[in-house]
Design an enzyme around this catalytic site. Structure first.
Site, PDB file in Angstrom:
ATOM      1  N   HIS A 198      10.239 -15.700   5.693  1.00 58.31           N
ATOM      2  CA  HIS A 198      10.153 -16.317   4.370  1.00 58.31           C
ATOM      3  C   HIS A 198       8.725 -16.744   4.097  1.00 58.31           C
ATOM      4  CE1 HIS A 198      11.155 -19.390   7.361  1.00 58.31           C
ATOM      5  NE2 HIS A 198      10.421 -20.226   6.647  1.00 58.31           N
ATOM      6  N   ARG A 228      14.752 -23.043  -3.948  1.00 57.49           N
ATOM      7  CA  ARG A 228      13.959 -24.235  -3.641  1.00 57.49           C
ATOM      8  C   ARG A 228      14.122 -24.622  -2.187  1.00 57.49           C
ATOM      9  NH1 ARG A 228      16.207 -25.501  -8.540  1.00 57.49           N
ATOM     10  NH2 ARG A 228      14.699 -25.520 -10.245  1.00 57.49           N
ATOM     11  N   ASP A 229      13.009 -25.051  -1.586  1.00 59.29           N
ATOM     12  CA  ASP A 229      13.094 -25.600  -0.234  1.00 59.29           C
ATOM     13  C   ASP A 229      13.902 -26.898  -0.293  1.00 59.29           C
ATOM     14  OD1 ASP A 229      11.207 -25.209   2.563  1.00 59.29           O
ATOM     15  OD2 ASP A 229      12.266 -27.110   2.288  1.00 59.29           O
ATOM     16  N   ILE A 230      14.794 -27.065   0.676  1.00 62.30           N
ATOM     17  CA  ILE A 230      15.691 -28.219   0.686  1.00 62.30           C
ATOM     18  C   ILE A 230      14.930 -29.513   1.007  1.00 62.30           C
ATOM     19  CG2 ILE A 230      16.376 -28.214   3.133  1.00 62.30           C
ATOM     20  CD1 ILE A 230      19.307 -28.234   2.157  1.00 62.30           C
TER      21      ILE A 230
HETATM   22  P1  AMP Z   1       9.770 -22.661   8.500  1.00 63.87           P
HETATM   23  O1  AMP Z   1       9.229 -23.860   9.239  1.00 63.87           O
HETATM   24  O2  AMP Z   1       8.675 -21.836   7.901  1.00 63.87           O
HETATM   25  O3  AMP Z   1      10.750 -21.864   9.311  1.00 63.87           O
HETATM   26  O4  AMP Z   1      10.500 -23.268   7.239  1.00 63.87           O
HETATM   27  C1  AMP Z   1      11.863 -23.357   7.065  1.00 63.87           C
HETATM   28  C2  AMP Z   1      12.037 -24.072   5.756  1.00 63.87           C
HETATM   29  O5  AMP Z   1      13.359 -23.856   5.311  1.00 63.87           O
HETATM   30  C3  AMP Z   1      11.825 -25.589   5.834  1.00 63.87           C
HETATM   31  O6  AMP Z   1      10.801 -25.965   4.911  1.00 63.87           O
HETATM   32  C4  AMP Z   1      13.183 -26.170   5.439  1.00 63.87           C
HETATM   33  O7  AMP Z   1      13.071 -27.346   4.669  1.00 63.87           O
HETATM   34  C5  AMP Z   1      13.806 -25.025   4.665  1.00 63.87           C
HETATM   35  N1  AMP Z   1      15.270 -24.978   4.672  1.00 63.87           N
HETATM   36  C6  AMP Z   1      16.081 -25.089   5.735  1.00 63.87           C
HETATM   37  N2  AMP Z   1      17.362 -24.968   5.371  1.00 63.87           N
HETATM   38  C7  AMP Z   1      17.365 -24.745   4.036  1.00 63.87           C
HETATM   39  C8  AMP Z   1      18.376 -24.533   3.066  1.00 63.87           C
HETATM   40  N3  AMP Z   1      19.666 -24.524   3.400  1.00 63.87           N
HETATM   41  N4  AMP Z   1      18.009 -24.361   1.777  1.00 63.87           N
HETATM   42  C9  AMP Z   1      16.712 -24.398   1.433  1.00 63.87           C
HETATM   43  N5  AMP Z   1      15.698 -24.580   2.308  1.00 63.87           N
HETATM   44  C10 AMP Z   1      16.023 -24.759   3.588  1.00 63.87           C
END
Ligand code: AMP
Ligand code: ZN
Length: 109
Positions: free
Chosen positions: A101, A30-32
């Site tokens: 991702h 899950r996205d945090i």
């Molecule tokens: P991006 O902008 O595509 O690089 O997205 C990075 C995503 O990773 C963001 O939506 C963050 O909320 C998510 N994220 C960052 N750290 C974590 C984590 N430790 N666990 C889950 N999601 C994360």
């Protein structure tokens, strides 16, 4: 694995992050900071910095990411209502984590 990469550390099981799915090529968690009721990240185990760093050899990973995204959407009950799949590329494209991702978001009202 890149030792300072947060997603490499998650993939390696060094954090508390719960995996909703994993196979030999990728993990899903899950996205945090979710932007919708369902907001999952489909993350290759291999450290690929961004879409710009893909090579021909990465093609099986890409197709697996899409197949798993489809299955996860069904599993979370949003296949029919609909969802978005997107990849942010480099800073100007909104990429913040430099480990490839795929975002899966849905469940909007
Ligand atoms: P991006 O902008 O595509 O690089 O997205 C990075 C995503 O990773 C963001 O939506 C963050 O909320 C998510 N994220 C960052 N750290 C974590 C984590 N430790 N666990 C889950 N999601 C994360
Ligand atoms: Zn990484």
């Amino acid at each position: 694995m890149e030792k300072d990469c947060i997603f490499c550390n998650i993939v390696a099981g060094k954090t508390e992050t719960e995996f909703l799915y994993q196979d030999d090529m990728l993990v899903v968690f899950r996205d945090i900071n979710p932007h919708a009721p369902v907001h999952l990240l489909i993350v290759p185990k291999k450290h690929i910095r961004s879409i710009n760093d893909l090579t021909e050899a990465d093609q099986p990973i890409l197709s697996e990411m899409l197949m798993v995204a489809k299955d996860m959407a069904a599993e979370h009950g949003i296949a029919q209502s609909g969802y978005r799949l997107f990849i942010n590329v480099e800073r100007g494209g909104g990429q913040v984590i430099f480990h490839l991702h795929l975002h899966l978001i849905g469940g909007f009202r």
